[in-house]
Enzyme design. Structure first.
Site, PDB file in Angstrom:
ATOM      1  N   LYS A 157      -3.329  41.398 -13.844  1.00 58.80           N
ATOM      2  CA  LYS A 157      -3.643  42.211 -13.297  1.00 58.80           C
ATOM      3  C   LYS A 157      -3.457  43.440 -13.488  1.00 58.80           C
ATOM      4  O   LYS A 157      -3.781  44.770 -12.855  1.00 58.80           O
ATOM      5  CB  LYS A 157      -3.946  42.008 -11.835  1.00 58.80           C
ATOM      6  CG  LYS A 157      -4.568  41.079 -11.715  1.00 58.80           C
ATOM      7  CD  LYS A 157      -4.833  41.359  -9.947  1.00 58.80           C
ATOM      8  CE  LYS A 157      -6.602  39.465  -9.557  1.00 58.80           C
ATOM      9  NZ  LYS A 157      -6.180  39.335  -8.314  1.00 58.80           N
TER      10      LYS A 157
ATOM     11  N   LYS B  98     -11.225  32.326 -19.264  1.00 58.67           N
ATOM     12  CA  LYS B  98     -12.142  32.092 -18.523  1.00 58.67           C
ATOM     13  C   LYS B  98     -13.116  33.048 -17.717  1.00 58.67           C
ATOM     14  O   LYS B  98     -12.998  34.153 -18.186  1.00 58.67           O
ATOM     15  CB  LYS B  98     -11.567  31.617 -17.350  1.00 58.67           C
ATOM     16  CG  LYS B  98     -10.577  33.063 -16.259  1.00 58.67           C
ATOM     17  CD  LYS B  98      -9.556  32.785 -15.311  1.00 58.67           C
ATOM     18  CE  LYS B  98      -9.472  34.148 -14.539  1.00 58.67           C
ATOM     19  NZ  LYS B  98      -8.289  34.343 -12.603  1.00 58.67           N
TER      20      LYS B  98
ATOM     21  N   LYS C 232     -14.997  37.750 -13.646  1.00 60.02           N
ATOM     22  CA  LYS C 232     -15.412  38.575 -12.554  1.00 60.02           C
ATOM     23  C   LYS C 232     -15.579  40.212 -12.899  1.00 60.02           C
ATOM     24  O   LYS C 232     -16.317  40.470 -13.090  1.00 60.02           O
ATOM     25  CB  LYS C 232     -14.647  38.773 -10.417  1.00 60.02           C
ATOM     26  CG  LYS C 232     -15.308  37.820  -9.304  1.00 60.02           C
ATOM     27  CD  LYS C 232     -14.546  38.221  -8.271  1.00 60.02           C
ATOM     28  CE  LYS C 232     -14.969  36.839  -7.077  1.00 60.02           C
ATOM     29  NZ  LYS C 232     -13.844  37.126  -6.960  1.00 60.02           N
TER      30      LYS C 232
HETATM   31  P1  AMP Z   1     -11.310  34.246  -6.937  1.00 62.83           P
HETATM   32  O1  AMP Z   1     -12.771  34.573  -6.997  1.00 62.83           O
HETATM   33  O2  AMP Z   1     -10.228  35.101  -7.632  1.00 62.83           O
HETATM   34  O3  AMP Z   1     -10.796  34.886  -5.999  1.00 62.83           O
HETATM   35  O4  AMP Z   1     -10.774  32.688  -7.367  1.00 62.83           O
HETATM   36  C1  AMP Z   1     -11.453  32.205  -5.933  1.00 62.83           C
HETATM   37  C2  AMP Z   1     -11.599  30.562  -6.772  1.00 62.83           C
HETATM   38  O5  AMP Z   1     -11.998  30.236  -7.809  1.00 62.83           O
HETATM   39  C3  AMP Z   1     -10.432  30.393  -6.901  1.00 62.83           C
HETATM   40  O6  AMP Z   1     -10.028  29.182  -6.281  1.00 62.83           O
HETATM   41  C4  AMP Z   1     -10.562  30.339  -8.247  1.00 62.83           C
HETATM   42  O7  AMP Z   1      -8.927  29.375  -8.686  1.00 62.83           O
HETATM   43  C5  AMP Z   1     -11.765  29.699  -8.792  1.00 62.83           C
HETATM   44  N1  AMP Z   1     -11.955  30.038  -9.813  1.00 62.83           N
HETATM   45  C6  AMP Z   1     -12.361  31.455 -10.496  1.00 62.83           C
HETATM   46  N2  AMP Z   1     -12.763  31.675 -12.267  1.00 62.83           N
HETATM   47  C7  AMP Z   1     -12.718  29.841 -12.052  1.00 62.83           C
HETATM   48  C8  AMP Z   1     -13.170  29.743 -13.160  1.00 62.83           C
HETATM   49  N3  AMP Z   1     -13.288  30.507 -14.141  1.00 62.83           N
HETATM   50  N4  AMP Z   1     -12.958  28.285 -13.465  1.00 62.83           N
HETATM   51  C9  AMP Z   1     -13.149  27.203 -12.520  1.00 62.83           C
HETATM   52  N5  AMP Z   1     -12.186  27.290 -10.983  1.00 62.83           N
HETATM   53  C10 AMP Z   1     -12.467  29.298 -10.745  1.00 62.83           C
END
Ligand code: AMP
Ligand code: TRP
Length: 341
Positions: free
Chosen positions: A119, A203, A206
């Site tokens: 990041k 992965k 967003k």
């Molecule tokens: P965040 O949007 O970064 O706060 O992520 C929210 C949740 O989504 C966390 O538990 C992440 O580990 C999960 N997450 C985000 N991207 C992925 C992905 N590509 N595959 C699986 N889980 C994800």
């Protein structure tokens, strides 16, 4: 002061940042698992806006984005009468405990965190101190409730390991054996790591500039179908065994998405589609994705039009979360020896 935790029931905590749109990775890796867990355990699901401000956010958007995540939780099936749904900044324990744990965590532990490196990019001197300390706040989120289990996607594994190290170190430094549990990640299943539809080796995220790389939770049926049709695969067809997916990132990703959406194993998907080409599989996957996601996205839109009801859920959640964390924080203050212990 504190009792042994082994006799206490499990408590689940997880958080999602209110930044940008939710996508299929968030849904399958995290939110969908929350829905199942709420029936078995006491659960807290938190919109982590303090984490969001580790990078600049627009004032006009932050509260709306927080409501969006809360609406997505509810739309996916989280029942606010069962689980506690709330916004991180509305409960003071998170920031307070984060500061305390900043003094427990070691610089060297944080320097190993790969998410900071990703990041912060090349210019890490200009990154906020908060971005560096981000995983400590995450540990505080979990430990402020003495949560024992944390459903997350695989990308959070390293942060969870750090949370365990911080918990153990606090217990040792303040002579509080067993006070903080070592929180366990719940990461299993084919949804734990959903990859970009354009590049099966990174992965789904967003922050990917290409919208075709991800399925957003509010994409229309047409958009979902189009994105799946354009997803990168390879010239080979669908194998009959899991080993046949080795080294085939794009193929593996689509099969994994099918398995996670339909709640079956990867092997079951292969058994059903073995020998077929992508021209047959992709429409089936698109149909499944639309069937599973459109009710969620319709409910999401309905909830977003009723901000008062949403805010009531969040206010109630904040009160319930505070009622759990405050006695724990009182013990923390005593262990440290603060004046107002
Ligand atoms: P965040 O949007 O970064 O706060 O992520 C929210 C949740 O989504 C966390 O538990 C992440 O580990 C999960 N997450 C985000 N991207 C992925 C992905 N590509 N595959 C699986 N889980 C994800
Ligand atoms: N860091 C997590 C993410 O980016 C979000 C998060 C913050 C979290 N606090 C948490 C997840 C506590 C689990 C538990 O996805």
């Amino acid at each position: 002061m504190s009792q042994n935790l082994s006799s206490e029931p499990k408590r689940v905590f997880s958080g999602v940042q209110p930044t940008g749109q939710l996508h299929l990775g968030n849904y399958l890796g995290a939110i969908k698992k929350f829905v199942d867990l709420q029936h078995q355990h006491q659960c807290l699901f938190c919109v982590v806006d303090l984490h969001a401000i580790t990078v600049p956010q627009e004032r006009a958007m932050l509260a709306a984005n927080s409501r969006e995540i809360a609406a997505a939780f509810l739309a996916a099936g989280i029942d606010p009468d069962k689980a506690i749904v709330f916004v991180q900044s509305s409960v003071p324990a998170h920031a307070e405990l984060a500061w305390i744990l900043n003094c427990t965590a070691r610089m060297g532990w944080l320097e190993r965190m790969t998410q900071f490196k990703d990041k912060a990019g090349k210019d890490k001197e200009r990154a906020s101190v908060g971005l560096f300390a981000y995983p400590v706040l995450q540990a505080a989120d979990i430990l402020a409730y003495r949560a024992t289990h944390v459903p997350v996607g695989e990308d959070q594994k390293q942060h969870l390991e750090l949370s365990r190290d911080i918990a153990e170190r606090f217990n040792r430094d303040y002579e509080a054996p067993g006070f903080f549990p070592s929180p366990e990640p719940l990461i299993q299943g084919p949804g734990a790591r959903i990859m970009s539809l354009k590049n099966g080796s990174v992965k789904m995220s967003k922050s990917d500039p290409s919208d075709l790389s991800r399925i957003n939770m509010n994409d229309s049926a047409e958009q979902i179908t189009r994105k799946i049709k354009k997803a990168r695969t390879d010239p080979d067809g669908i194998p009959s065994e899991v080993e046949g997916l080795e080294g085939r990132d794009g193929a593996k990703n689509l099969i994994g998405i099918y398995a996670a959406l339909d709640e079956i194993s990867v092997q079951d998907v292969l058994t059903e589609f073995a020998g077929q080409g992508w021209g047959q599989f992709k429409p089936a996957l698109a149909e499944l994705a639309v069937a599973k996601l459109s009710p969620v996205s319709e409910e999401f839109t309905r909830l977003m039009n009723d901000t008062r009801a949403l805010d009531k859920v969040l206010q109630d959640g904040a009160e319930r979360a505070h009622a759990i964390s405050e006695p724990i924080m009182a013990e923390v203050r005593k262990y440290i020896g603060f004046w107002k212990g």
